[in-house]
Design an enzyme around this catalytic site. Structure first.
Site, PDB file in Angstrom:
ATOM      1  N   ALA A 142       4.991  -4.403  -6.477  1.00 52.16           N
ATOM      2  CA  ALA A 142       4.668  -4.190  -5.060  1.00 52.16           C
ATOM      3  C   ALA A 142       5.710  -3.270  -4.465  1.00 52.16           C
ATOM      4  CB  ALA A 142       4.636  -5.518  -4.295  1.00 52.16           C
ATOM      5  N   ALA A 144       7.032  -1.823  -0.528  1.00 53.53           N
ATOM      6  CA  ALA A 144       6.921  -1.913   0.931  1.00 53.53           C
ATOM      7  C   ALA A 144       7.764  -0.811   1.563  1.00 53.53           C
ATOM      8  CB  ALA A 144       7.368  -3.292   1.399  1.00 53.53           C
ATOM      9  N   GLY A 147      11.699  -1.436   0.496  1.00 48.05           N
ATOM     10  CA  GLY A 147      12.068  -1.661  -0.896  1.00 48.05           C
ATOM     11  C   GLY A 147      10.859  -1.919  -1.759  1.00 48.05           C
ATOM     12  N   GLN A 148      11.102  -2.248  -3.013  1.00 49.97           N
ATOM     13  CA  GLN A 148      10.016  -2.576  -3.930  1.00 49.97           C
ATOM     14  C   GLN A 148      10.414  -3.775  -4.787  1.00 49.97           C
ATOM     15  OE1 GLN A 148       9.702   1.306  -5.709  1.00 49.97           O
ATOM     16  NE2 GLN A 148      10.803   0.701  -7.565  1.00 49.97           N
ATOM     17  N   ASP A 298       7.787 -11.753  11.237  1.00 47.32           N
ATOM     18  CA  ASP A 298       6.939 -10.754  10.586  1.00 47.32           C
ATOM     19  C   ASP A 298       5.975 -11.426   9.599  1.00 47.32           C
ATOM     20  OD1 ASP A 298       5.990  -8.207  10.030  1.00 47.32           O
ATOM     21  OD2 ASP A 298       7.484  -7.821   8.471  1.00 47.32           O
TER      22      ASP A 298
END
Length: 566
Positions: A142, A144, A147-148, A298
């Protein structure tokens, strides 16, 4: 004015307006180049919109332009992606066709180079990857905005998610914040906004939260604190942090095997109860606000998962916020006054919460609140959703001197996002159908003196006991499918009434039974009819007798220990 040339912006650990300003004042070509880059991309976008309006195909253009906007925000980097993520949770600001595309910014972004990710991990952990992980997926699972995530397995055998931060993140973010703040200062006063404070203040709050989010050590601490609050909740799962394999830009946490809450088809195929998942999600959000004061700011679909055992898992604790004890109490007060339709008292709550200035003439506000909120929280309360409330409330913001404090903007965003997730599972979902029973149950069962006092305020008005309110609270508290046991509450209630602290209430209750010169036997019968299914008669009698005995023994114990006279 003298300027001090700052050190490298990459060393900045918290949002510091002075350092950021000084850094880019010495390097004016950086914000200038960024300004032209952003302007050029959006100028092309708005030109295409104008072309569609005049000569294009209006029925086809929204989908195409929404995809184009998403790509622009992605290309421009983390700062603009975060703005797009915020907009993706605001159906009141963004058309539906655009929202669908903007939600892809939440966790469906291009990854950065996997070799660079490996280098960052090894630099942060100061050792080869093989020293920590027996297995490590070279490709991220994934990606974002900040970051990942790579899937891995620790040498001790635990399956983990390794979150690694994008390179040069502070440089990109501070440049966008500097530029955005300058634009807010220059053009904010001319925008048709009634925020109650300057637009640059909002940018500063955004910057503070963004810097907290890119500190993975702080995120790990947030995660552990969140887990402590929900340690006794069997319906909420929080991943474990593995600190020995974590650093400022690398976070290693327990791997969560779950289903995104927006994946309705897979949830149904797994046989999970959608209504129960929704209730868990909403109630856990309310607990964060009203009980813990520490809330996930969030909760978008990429951060919430349904587990096969029926629990909900939270991940990504970068954006959290803390409510003060005073604001928690003020929120409870506001809910109590809202339930009682006491709009003058509610206006006072808005002043204490910061929605209204202390000098506001509430005589003008009260009729407006009654007009807007009267229908919403009347007999049709179970048919109202949170977005309807915010839409109605937005009219007040523009017509009266309301403002939305920065912290409550996060709360509103959190609630709207949670409702959006729930609506993706059930299009007919109404958040107040779950929220209202939760508040009623908490008022009836919470042991804290603060909540007990709020319950007394509800049940007594102008010196008279409100039988109907108590019946309504018990009825509402038993809805929404949640387990509701009044046995412990009855025992605590008896103890409180028999205590010295409860003497005023005890006297008022005695008067209530005979108020208006009659014995309120019918009300007692109706009340017992509601209580009987939740408190068996034998248990209630045993609880009452036990509490009477305990209180009597406590009062007599000091007498028993007095020295006898010879």
């Amino acid at each position: 004015m003298m300027f001090r040339k700052p050190n490298a912006i990459g060393e900045l650990r918290t949002y510091d307006l002075e350092v950021i300003n000084n850094y880019y004042v010495w390097r004016p070509w950086l914000p200038l180049a960024r300004f032209f880059q952003v302007t050029f991309k959006f100028l092309k976008f708005f030109t295409a919109l104008q072309f569609d309006r005049l000569w294009g195909h209006p029925d086809q253009s929204p989908v195409k332009r929404a995809s184009q906007l998403r790509q622009i925000l992605t290309d421009l980097g983390p700062g603009t992606i975060k703005i797009g993520q915020a907009l993706s949770t605001r159906p009141d600001l963004v058309p539906q066709s655009y929202m669908y595309e903007l939600t892809k910014l939440q966790d469906n972004l291009p990854p950065f180079d996997k070799k660079l990710a490996r280098t960052i991990i090894e630099e942060q952990l100061r050792a080869p990857i093989d020293a920590y992980f027996s297995e490590f997926s070279p490709d991220p699972v994934a990606a974002a905005s900040l970051g990942q995530v790579h899937r891995a397995r620790l040498r001790t055998g635990e399956e983990v998610a390794v979150k690694v931060q994008r390179p040069n993140l502070r440089g990109m973010i501070t440049l966008d914040l500097f530029l955005l703040r300058r634009l807010a200062v220059w053009f904010g006063p001319y925008l048709p906004l009634n925020l109650g404070f300057n637009l640059d203040f909002i940018v500063d709050e955004f910057g503070i939260k963004l810097f907290e989010e890119i500190n993975y050590v702080q995120e790990g601490k947030n995660c552990e604190r969140f887990a402590q609050y929900f340690a006794q909740d069997p319906n909420v799962c929080v991943p474990k942090i593995y600190w020995h394999a974590s650093a400022e830009k690398v976070l290693t946490l327990e791997w969560i095997n779950g289903i995104k809450l927006t994946d309705v088809q897979q949830i149904q195929q797994t046989g999970l109860d959608i209504e129960r998942l929704i209730r868990i999600g909403v109630e856990s959000g309310l607990k964060q606000l009203l009980e813990f004061g520490f809330f996930h700011a969030d909760p978008h679909p990429g951060n919430l998962f349904a587990l096969k055992d029926g629990r909900i898992a939270y991940i990504d604790f970068g954006m959290m916020d803390q409510l003060s004890e005073a604001n928690k109490e003020n929120l409870v007060d506001a809910l109590v006054h809202l339930m009682n339709r006491e709009y003058e008292a509610l206006s006072g709550d808005f002043i204490r919460l910061g929605f209204l200035a202390p000098t506001t003439d509430i005589k003008v506000i009260v009729p407006a609140l009654e007009k807007v909120l009267g229908d919403l929280f009347g007999a049709r309360v179970s048919q109202v959703n949170f977005k309807a409330v915010t839409d109605q409330f937005s009219d007040l913001v523009y017509e009266y001197p309301f403002r939305v404090p920065a912290q409550f903007a996060l709360i509103i965003r959190s609630l709207v996002t949670q409702e959006g997730v729930a609506l993706s599972l059930d299009p007919d979902f109404q958040i107040l159908k779950v929220a209202y029973p939760y508040v009623a149950r908490r008022l009836l069962t919470d042991e804290s003196p603060r909540i007990r006092q709020r319950l007394i305020e509800i049940l007594f008005k102008s010196g008279k006991f409100q039988w109907q309110r108590l019946e309504n609270l018990i009825t509402i508290a038993g809805t929404s499918g949640a387990h509701f046991d009044l046995g412990p509450t009855a025992r605590l209630g008896v103890r409180y009434l028999l205590s010295e602290e409860g003497r005023p209430v005890r006297e008022r209750l005695a008067l209530a039974l005979t108020q208006d010169d009659r014995l309120h036997a019918r009300e007692l019968f109706n009340l017992w009819h509601l209580l009987a299914p939740r408190i068996p008669a034998r248990d209630l009698a045993r609880n009452v007798l036990q509490e009477m005995w305990d209180v009597t023994r406590e009062r007599l114990s000091p007498v028993a220990t007095l020295p006898r006279s010879s």
